[in-house]
Design a protein around this motif. Structure first.
Motif, PDB file in Angstrom:
ATOM      1  N   LEU A 179       0.823  -1.212   0.000  1.00  0.00           N
ATOM      2  CA  LEU A 179       0.000   0.000   0.000  1.00  0.00           C
ATOM      3  C   LEU A 179       0.857   1.262   0.000  1.00  0.00           C
ATOM      4  O   LEU A 179       0.516   2.252  -0.657  1.00  0.00           O
ATOM      5  CB  LEU A 179      -0.925   0.000   1.217  1.00  0.00           C
ATOM      6  CG  LEU A 179      -1.973  -1.116   1.268  1.00  0.00           C
ATOM      7  CD1 LEU A 179      -2.799  -1.005   2.545  1.00  0.00           C
ATOM      8  CD2 LEU A 179      -2.884  -1.061   0.049  1.00  0.00           C
ATOM      9  N   GLY A 180       1.977   1.222   0.733  1.00  0.00           N
ATOM     10  CA  GLY A 180       2.787   2.423   0.874  1.00  0.00           C
ATOM     11  C   GLY A 180       3.496   2.850  -0.388  1.00  0.00           C
ATOM     12  O   GLY A 180       3.750   4.045  -0.588  1.00  0.00           O
ATOM     13  N   ILE A 181       3.825   1.911  -1.266  1.00  0.00           N
ATOM     14  CA  ILE A 181       4.535   2.286  -2.490  1.00  0.00           C
ATOM     15  C   ILE A 181       3.588   2.692  -3.611  1.00  0.00           C
ATOM     16  O   ILE A 181       4.041   3.197  -4.639  1.00  0.00           O
ATOM     17  CB  ILE A 181       5.440   1.141  -2.989  1.00  0.00           C
ATOM     18  CG1 ILE A 181       4.599  -0.073  -3.416  1.00  0.00           C
ATOM     19  CG2 ILE A 181       6.461   0.747  -1.936  1.00  0.00           C
ATOM     20  CD1 ILE A 181       5.423  -1.187  -4.028  1.00  0.00           C
ATOM     21  N   LEU A 182       2.293   2.506  -3.411  1.00  0.00           N
ATOM     22  CA  LEU A 182       1.337   2.808  -4.484  1.00  0.00           C
ATOM     23  C   LEU A 182       1.384   4.267  -4.958  1.00  0.00           C
ATOM     24  O   LEU A 182       1.370   4.514  -6.170  1.00  0.00           O
ATOM     25  CB  LEU A 182      -0.080   2.437  -4.054  1.00  0.00           C
ATOM     26  CG  LEU A 182      -0.523   0.999  -4.343  1.00  0.00           C
ATOM     27  CD1 LEU A 182      -1.916   0.753  -3.792  1.00  0.00           C
ATOM     28  CD2 LEU A 182      -0.475   0.699  -5.834  1.00  0.00           C
ATOM     29  N   PRO A 183       1.415   5.262  -4.060  1.00  0.00           N
ATOM     30  CA  PRO A 183       1.437   6.647  -4.566  1.00  0.00           C
ATOM     31  C   PRO A 183       2.637   6.931  -5.460  1.00  0.00           C
ATOM     32  O   PRO A 183       2.493   7.492  -6.551  1.00  0.00           O
ATOM     33  CB  PRO A 183       1.469   7.480  -3.278  1.00  0.00           C
ATOM     34  CG  PRO A 183       0.838   6.615  -2.248  1.00  0.00           C
ATOM     35  CD  PRO A 183       1.271   5.229  -2.585  1.00  0.00           C
ATOM     36  N   GLY A 184       3.835   6.561  -5.010  1.00  0.00           N
ATOM     37  CA  GLY A 184       5.017   6.781  -5.835  1.00  0.00           C
ATOM     38  C   GLY A 184       4.998   5.966  -7.114  1.00  0.00           C
ATOM     39  O   GLY A 184       5.390   6.455  -8.178  1.00  0.00           O
ATOM     40  N   ALA A 185       4.517   4.724  -7.010  1.00  0.00           N
ATOM     41  CA  ALA A 185       4.423   3.878  -8.200  1.00  0.00           C
ATOM     42  C   ALA A 185       3.463   4.473  -9.218  1.00  0.00           C
ATOM     43  O   ALA A 185       3.705   4.419 -10.427  1.00  0.00           O
ATOM     44  CB  ALA A 185       3.971   2.470  -7.805  1.00  0.00           C
ATOM     45  N   LEU A 186       2.382   5.061  -8.739  1.00  0.00           N
ATOM     46  CA  LEU A 186       1.403   5.678  -9.640  1.00  0.00           C
ATOM     47  C   LEU A 186       2.019   6.854 -10.389  1.00  0.00           C
ATOM     48  O   LEU A 186       1.772   7.042 -11.591  1.00  0.00           O
ATOM     49  CB  LEU A 186       0.184   6.129  -8.848  1.00  0.00           C
ATOM     50  CG  LEU A 186      -0.947   6.779  -9.654  1.00  0.00           C
ATOM     51  CD1 LEU A 186      -1.477   5.813 -10.706  1.00  0.00           C
ATOM     52  CD2 LEU A 186      -2.068   7.224  -8.721  1.00  0.00           C
ATOM     53  N   VAL A 187       2.845   7.650  -9.695  1.00  0.00           N
ATOM     54  CA  VAL A 187       3.491   8.798 -10.330  1.00  0.00           C
ATOM     55  C   VAL A 187       4.388   8.344 -11.473  1.00  0.00           C
ATOM     56  O   VAL A 187       4.282   8.826 -12.615  1.00  0.00           O
ATOM     57  CB  VAL A 187       4.314   9.603  -9.300  1.00  0.00           C
ATOM     58  CG1 VAL A 187       5.164  10.663  -9.997  1.00  0.00           C
ATOM     59  CG2 VAL A 187       3.397  10.244  -8.271  1.00  0.00           C
ATOM     60  N   TYR A 188       5.269   7.390 -11.205  1.00  0.00           N
ATOM     61  CA  TYR A 188       6.220   6.956 -12.222  1.00  0.00           C
ATOM     62  C   TYR A 188       5.571   6.088 -13.295  1.00  0.00           C
ATOM     63  O   TYR A 188       6.005   6.097 -14.451  1.00  0.00           O
ATOM     64  CB  TYR A 188       7.388   6.214 -11.572  1.00  0.00           C
ATOM     65  CG  TYR A 188       8.362   7.136 -10.886  1.00  0.00           C
ATOM     66  CD1 TYR A 188       9.113   8.042 -11.620  1.00  0.00           C
ATOM     67  CD2 TYR A 188       8.528   7.110  -9.510  1.00  0.00           C
ATOM     68  CE1 TYR A 188      10.008   8.895 -11.010  1.00  0.00           C
ATOM     69  CE2 TYR A 188       9.421   7.964  -8.871  1.00  0.00           C
ATOM     70  CZ  TYR A 188      10.157   8.854  -9.633  1.00  0.00           C
ATOM     71  OH  TYR A 188      11.037   9.705  -9.016  1.00  0.00           O
ATOM     72  N   PRO A 213       6.674  20.191  -6.139  1.00  0.00           N
ATOM     73  CA  PRO A 213       5.676  20.477  -5.101  1.00  0.00           C
ATOM     74  C   PRO A 213       4.326  19.822  -5.336  1.00  0.00           C
ATOM     75  O   PRO A 213       3.699  19.334  -4.386  1.00  0.00           O
ATOM     76  CB  PRO A 213       5.570  22.004  -5.130  1.00  0.00           C
ATOM     77  CG  PRO A 213       6.914  22.458  -5.624  1.00  0.00           C
ATOM     78  CD  PRO A 213       7.337  21.414  -6.620  1.00  0.00           C
ATOM     79  N   ARG A 214       3.870  19.761  -6.592  1.00  0.00           N
ATOM     80  CA  ARG A 214       2.550  19.194  -6.867  1.00  0.00           C
ATOM     81  C   ARG A 214       2.491  17.697  -6.581  1.00  0.00           C
ATOM     82  O   ARG A 214       1.407  17.139  -6.378  1.00  0.00           O
ATOM     83  CB  ARG A 214       2.150  19.462  -8.325  1.00  0.00           C
ATOM     84  CG  ARG A 214       3.082  18.833  -9.345  1.00  0.00           C
ATOM     85  CD  ARG A 214       2.794  19.339 -10.746  1.00  0.00           C
ATOM     86  NE  ARG A 214       3.748  18.830 -11.711  1.00  0.00           N
ATOM     87  CZ  ARG A 214       3.574  17.720 -12.421  1.00  0.00           C
ATOM     88  NH1 ARG A 214       2.468  16.996 -12.266  1.00  0.00           N
ATOM     89  NH2 ARG A 214       4.481  17.325 -13.299  1.00  0.00           N
ATOM     90  N   ILE A 215       3.651  17.042  -6.554  1.00  0.00           N
ATOM     91  CA  ILE A 215       3.726  15.620  -6.228  1.00  0.00           C
ATOM     92  C   ILE A 215       4.183  15.418  -4.789  1.00  0.00           C
ATOM     93  O   ILE A 215       3.609  14.614  -4.042  1.00  0.00           O
ATOM     94  CB  ILE A 215       4.693  14.884  -7.182  1.00  0.00           C
ATOM     95  CG1 ILE A 215       4.258  15.077  -8.642  1.00  0.00           C
ATOM     96  CG2 ILE A 215       4.765  13.407  -6.833  1.00  0.00           C
ATOM     97  CD1 ILE A 215       2.900  14.486  -8.964  1.00  0.00           C
ATOM     98  N   LEU A 216       5.213  16.154  -4.405  1.00  0.00           N
ATOM     99  CA  LEU A 216       5.810  15.952  -3.083  1.00  0.00           C
ATOM    100  C   LEU A 216       4.865  16.343  -1.951  1.00  0.00           C
ATOM    101  O   LEU A 216       4.793  15.639  -0.931  1.00  0.00           O
ATOM    102  CB  LEU A 216       7.109  16.752  -2.973  1.00  0.00           C
ATOM    103  CG  LEU A 216       7.898  16.590  -1.671  1.00  0.00           C
ATOM    104  CD1 LEU A 216       8.290  15.137  -1.463  1.00  0.00           C
ATOM    105  CD2 LEU A 216       9.126  17.492  -1.678  1.00  0.00           C
ATOM    106  N   LEU A 217       4.139  17.435  -2.116  1.00  0.00           N
ATOM    107  CA  LEU A 217       3.270  17.894  -1.027  1.00  0.00           C
ATOM    108  C   LEU A 217       2.165  16.888  -0.692  1.00  0.00           C
ATOM    109  O   LEU A 217       1.920  16.620   0.498  1.00  0.00           O
ATOM    110  CB  LEU A 217       2.674  19.265  -1.377  1.00  0.00           C
ATOM    111  CG  LEU A 217       3.681  20.428  -1.383  1.00  0.00           C
ATOM    112  CD1 LEU A 217       2.995  21.728  -1.766  1.00  0.00           C
ATOM    113  CD2 LEU A 217       4.360  20.551  -0.028  1.00  0.00           C
ATOM    114  N   PRO A 218       1.469  16.304  -1.684  1.00  0.00           N
ATOM    115  CA  PRO A 218       0.498  15.253  -1.326  1.00  0.00           C
ATOM    116  C   PRO A 218       1.140  14.052  -0.641  1.00  0.00           C
ATOM    117  O   PRO A 218       0.554  13.480   0.281  1.00  0.00           O
ATOM    118  CB  PRO A 218      -0.116  14.860  -2.673  1.00  0.00           C
ATOM    119  CG  PRO A 218       0.042  16.070  -3.519  1.00  0.00           C
ATOM    120  CD  PRO A 218       1.359  16.660  -3.110  1.00  0.00           C
TER     121      PRO A 218
END
Length: 241
Positions: A179-188, A213-218
Protein backbone atom coordinates in the motif's frame (compact mmCIF):
# COMPACT_ATOMS: atom_id res chain seq x y z
CA UNK A 1 29.37 -23.41 18.73
CA UNK A 2 28.81 -26.99 17.63
CA UNK A 3 29.19 -28.14 14.06
CA UNK A 4 25.41 -28.60 13.66
CA UNK A 5 24.73 -25.15 15.07
CA UNK A 6 27.27 -23.60 12.71
CA UNK A 7 25.71 -25.45 9.76
CA UNK A 8 22.23 -24.19 10.65
CA UNK A 9 23.50 -20.64 11.02
CA UNK A 10 25.20 -20.84 7.62
CA UNK A 11 22.03 -22.22 6.05
CA UNK A 12 20.00 -19.32 7.48
CA UNK A 13 22.41 -16.80 6.03
CA UNK A 14 22.62 -18.47 2.61
CA UNK A 15 19.59 -16.69 1.00
CA UNK A 16 20.90 -13.29 2.11
CA UNK A 17 24.40 -14.12 0.84
CA UNK A 18 23.01 -15.26 -2.52
CA UNK A 19 20.98 -12.06 -2.88
CA UNK A 20 24.06 -9.98 -2.09
CA UNK A 21 26.27 -11.88 -4.53
CA UNK A 22 23.58 -11.78 -7.20
CA UNK A 23 23.23 -8.05 -6.71
CA UNK A 24 26.95 -7.43 -7.13
CA UNK A 25 27.14 -9.65 -10.22
CA UNK A 26 23.99 -8.16 -11.72
CA UNK A 27 25.24 -4.61 -11.23
CA UNK A 28 28.38 -5.39 -13.24
CA UNK A 29 26.71 -7.50 -15.93
CA UNK A 30 23.38 -5.71 -16.37
CA UNK A 31 24.05 -2.16 -15.23
CA UNK A 32 24.15 -0.75 -18.76
CA UNK A 33 21.02 -2.63 -19.84
CA UNK A 34 18.80 -1.37 -17.03
CA UNK A 35 18.70 2.18 -18.34
CA UNK A 36 16.36 4.57 -20.11
CA UNK A 37 18.62 4.46 -23.18
CA UNK A 38 18.23 0.68 -23.35
CA UNK A 39 14.46 0.99 -23.05
CA UNK A 40 14.38 3.55 -25.86
CA UNK A 41 16.54 1.31 -28.05
CA UNK A 42 14.41 -1.81 -27.58
CA UNK A 43 10.97 -0.24 -27.26
CA UNK A 44 9.65 -1.55 -30.57
CA UNK A 45 10.59 -5.16 -29.77
CA UNK A 46 9.01 -4.85 -26.32
CA UNK A 47 5.78 -3.47 -27.75
CA UNK A 48 5.66 -6.24 -30.33
CA UNK A 49 6.17 -8.86 -27.63
CA UNK A 50 3.41 -7.32 -25.53
CA UNK A 51 0.97 -7.23 -28.44
CA UNK A 52 1.63 -10.81 -29.51
CA UNK A 53 1.89 -12.45 -26.06
CA UNK A 54 0.25 -10.13 -23.57
CA UNK A 55 -0.11 -12.50 -20.61
CA UNK A 56 3.39 -13.90 -21.00
CA UNK A 57 4.80 -10.39 -21.33
CA UNK A 58 2.96 -9.23 -18.20
CA UNK A 59 4.03 -12.26 -16.18
CA UNK A 60 7.61 -12.03 -17.40
CA UNK A 61 7.76 -8.33 -16.62
CA UNK A 62 6.53 -8.84 -13.05
CA UNK A 63 9.00 -11.69 -12.51
CA UNK A 64 12.00 -9.78 -13.89
CA UNK A 65 11.08 -6.63 -11.97
CA UNK A 66 10.70 -8.62 -8.74
CA UNK A 67 14.11 -10.25 -9.28
CA UNK A 68 15.68 -6.85 -9.95
CA UNK A 69 14.31 -5.57 -6.63
CA UNK A 70 15.28 -8.73 -4.74
CA UNK A 71 18.87 -8.46 -5.99
CA UNK A 72 18.85 -4.66 -5.47
CA UNK A 73 19.90 -4.05 -9.05
CA UNK A 74 20.09 -0.50 -10.41
CA UNK A 75 17.29 0.63 -12.66
CA UNK A 76 14.17 0.13 -10.51
CA UNK A 77 12.82 3.50 -11.64
CA UNK A 78 13.37 2.55 -15.28
CA UNK A 79 11.53 -0.71 -14.63
CA UNK A 80 8.58 1.24 -13.25
CA UNK A 81 8.60 3.49 -16.31
CA UNK A 82 8.68 0.37 -18.48
CA UNK A 83 5.59 -0.97 -16.74
CA UNK A 84 3.73 2.22 -17.57
CA UNK A 85 5.05 2.32 -21.13
CA UNK A 86 4.04 -1.26 -21.91
CA UNK A 87 0.81 -1.61 -19.95
CA UNK A 88 -0.46 1.93 -19.38
CA UNK A 89 -1.14 3.63 -16.08
CA UNK A 90 -3.58 0.81 -15.34
CA UNK A 91 -2.92 -2.10 -15.05
CA UNK A 92 0.73 -0.99 -15.20
CA UNK A 93 0.66 0.40 -11.67
CA UNK A 94 -0.70 -2.93 -10.40
CA UNK A 95 2.09 -4.86 -12.12
CA UNK A 96 4.72 -2.43 -10.83
CA UNK A 97 3.48 -2.46 -7.23
CA UNK A 98 3.09 -6.24 -7.20
CA UNK A 99 6.60 -6.79 -8.57
CA UNK A 100 8.22 -4.32 -6.19
CA UNK A 101 6.37 -5.83 -3.24
CA UNK A 102 7.42 -9.37 -4.15
CA UNK A 103 11.05 -8.33 -4.48
CA UNK A 104 10.92 -6.42 -1.21
CA UNK A 105 9.42 -9.43 0.56
CA UNK A 106 12.27 -11.61 -0.73
CA UNK A 107 14.85 -9.25 0.80
CA UNK A 108 12.87 -9.05 4.04
CA UNK A 109 12.60 -12.83 4.44
CA UNK A 110 16.25 -13.40 3.57
CA UNK A 111 17.40 -10.73 6.03
CA UNK A 112 15.11 -11.97 8.78
CA UNK A 113 16.32 -15.56 8.36
CA UNK A 114 19.96 -14.58 8.20
CA UNK A 115 20.18 -11.83 10.81
CA UNK A 116 16.91 -10.28 11.84
CA UNK A 117 15.37 -12.97 14.04
CA UNK A 118 18.40 -13.28 16.32
CA UNK A 119 19.01 -9.52 16.42
CA UNK A 120 15.38 -8.78 17.33
CA UNK A 121 15.51 -11.43 20.07
CA UNK A 122 18.68 -9.87 21.49
CA UNK A 123 17.04 -6.43 21.48
CA UNK A 124 14.00 -7.81 23.30
CA UNK A 125 16.23 -9.44 25.91
CA UNK A 126 18.42 -6.38 26.42
CA UNK A 127 18.02 -3.76 29.12
CA UNK A 128 18.10 0.02 29.24
CA UNK A 129 18.07 2.24 26.16
CA UNK A 130 18.19 -0.59 23.60
CA UNK A 131 15.06 -2.17 25.02
CA UNK A 132 13.26 1.20 25.12
CA UNK A 133 14.09 1.81 21.48
CA UNK A 134 12.80 -1.65 20.54
CA UNK A 135 9.62 -1.08 22.58
CA UNK A 136 9.06 2.25 20.83
CA UNK A 137 9.46 0.60 17.43
CA UNK A 138 7.07 -2.20 18.34
CA UNK A 139 4.47 0.29 19.61
CA UNK A 140 4.43 2.22 16.33
CA UNK A 141 5.20 -0.39 13.69
CA UNK A 142 2.30 0.29 11.32
CA UNK A 143 2.91 4.03 11.29
CA UNK A 144 6.69 3.77 10.91
CA UNK A 145 6.40 1.24 8.10
CA UNK A 146 4.04 3.49 6.16
CA UNK A 147 6.31 6.47 6.76
CA UNK A 148 9.42 4.84 5.33
CA UNK A 149 7.45 3.91 2.21
CA UNK A 150 5.76 7.26 1.69
CA UNK A 151 8.83 9.47 2.20
CA UNK A 152 10.79 9.48 -1.09
CA UNK A 153 14.08 10.16 0.74
CA UNK A 154 14.27 6.66 2.24
CA UNK A 155 16.23 4.28 -0.08
CA UNK A 156 14.08 1.32 -1.07
CA UNK A 157 16.71 -1.24 -0.04
CA UNK A 158 17.00 0.32 3.43
CA UNK A 159 13.22 0.27 3.82
CA UNK A 160 13.27 -3.46 3.00
CA UNK A 161 16.16 -4.36 5.29
CA UNK A 162 15.56 -2.42 8.50
CA UNK A 163 12.13 -3.89 9.35
CA UNK A 164 13.60 -7.39 9.17
CA UNK A 165 16.33 -6.44 11.62
CA UNK A 166 13.94 -5.14 14.29
CA UNK A 167 11.47 -8.03 14.25
CA UNK A 168 8.58 -6.62 12.22
CA UNK A 169 6.02 -9.37 11.39
CA UNK A 170 5.98 -10.38 7.75
CA UNK A 171 2.26 -9.62 7.31
CA UNK A 172 2.69 -6.02 8.46
CA UNK A 173 5.71 -5.57 6.24
CA UNK A 174 3.95 -6.96 3.15
CA UNK A 175 0.77 -4.91 3.67
CA UNK A 176 2.52 -1.62 4.34
CA UNK A 177 4.90 -2.19 1.44
CA UNK A 178 2.14 -2.96 -1.05
CA UNK A 179 0.00 0.00 0.00
CA UNK A 180 2.79 2.42 0.87
CA UNK A 181 4.53 2.29 -2.49
CA UNK A 182 1.34 2.81 -4.48
CA UNK A 183 1.44 6.65 -4.57
CA UNK A 184 5.02 6.78 -5.83
CA UNK A 185 4.42 3.88 -8.20
CA UNK A 186 1.40 5.68 -9.64
CA UNK A 187 3.49 8.80 -10.33
CA UNK A 188 6.22 6.96 -12.22
CA UNK A 189 3.83 4.56 -13.95
CA UNK A 190 1.80 7.47 -15.34
CA UNK A 191 5.05 9.09 -16.43
CA UNK A 192 5.99 5.87 -18.19
CA UNK A 193 2.61 5.74 -19.91
CA UNK A 194 3.57 8.98 -21.69
CA UNK A 195 6.99 7.81 -22.83
CA UNK A 196 5.80 7.34 -26.41
CA UNK A 197 5.68 11.11 -26.95
CA UNK A 198 8.99 11.59 -25.13
CA UNK A 199 10.64 9.02 -27.42
CA UNK A 200 9.27 10.81 -30.49
CA UNK A 201 10.75 14.11 -29.29
CA UNK A 202 14.08 12.45 -28.51
CA UNK A 203 13.95 13.61 -24.90
CA UNK A 204 14.40 11.90 -21.54
CA UNK A 205 11.79 11.83 -18.76
CA UNK A 206 12.14 13.99 -15.67
CA UNK A 207 12.86 11.37 -13.00
CA UNK A 208 12.93 14.07 -10.34
CA UNK A 209 9.23 14.72 -10.83
CA UNK A 210 8.41 13.17 -7.47
CA UNK A 211 10.19 16.08 -5.76
CA UNK A 212 8.07 18.71 -7.50
CA UNK A 213 5.68 20.48 -5.10
CA UNK A 214 2.55 19.19 -6.87
CA UNK A 215 3.73 15.62 -6.23
CA UNK A 216 5.81 15.95 -3.08
CA UNK A 217 3.27 17.89 -1.03
CA UNK A 218 0.50 15.25 -1.33
CA UNK A 219 3.04 12.55 -0.42
CA UNK A 220 4.11 14.55 2.63
CA UNK A 221 0.45 14.95 3.51
CA UNK A 222 -0.03 11.20 3.43
CA UNK A 223 3.11 10.79 5.54
CA UNK A 224 1.73 13.27 8.06
CA UNK A 225 -1.51 11.28 8.26
CA UNK A 226 0.50 8.09 8.81
CA UNK A 227 2.43 9.78 11.62
CA UNK A 228 -0.65 11.29 13.26
CA UNK A 229 -1.45 8.31 15.54
CA UNK A 230 2.12 8.39 16.87
CA UNK A 231 1.83 12.10 17.59
CA UNK A 232 -1.49 11.65 19.37
CA UNK A 233 -0.11 8.86 21.53
CA UNK A 234 2.94 10.97 22.38
CA UNK A 235 0.72 13.89 23.41
CA UNK A 236 -1.42 11.63 25.55
CA UNK A 237 1.69 10.10 27.07
CA UNK A 238 0.47 6.54 26.97
CA UNK A 239 1.15 3.33 25.07
CA UNK A 240 -1.36 2.01 22.51
CA UNK A 241 -3.76 -0.73 23.52
Amino acid sequence: MTKNTASRAAARRLPLILLALGGVAGSFLLGDRLSFESLAEHREELLELRDSHYLAAAGGFVLLYALAVAFSLPGATVATLTGGFLFGTFPGVVFNAAAATLGACAIFLAARAGLGARLAAKMDASEGRIRKIKAGIDANQWEMLFLIRLLPVIPFFVANLLPALVGVPFFRFAVTTGLGILPGALVYTSLGAGLGEIFVRGETPDLGIIFEPRILLPLLGLAALAALPMAIRALRGREPV
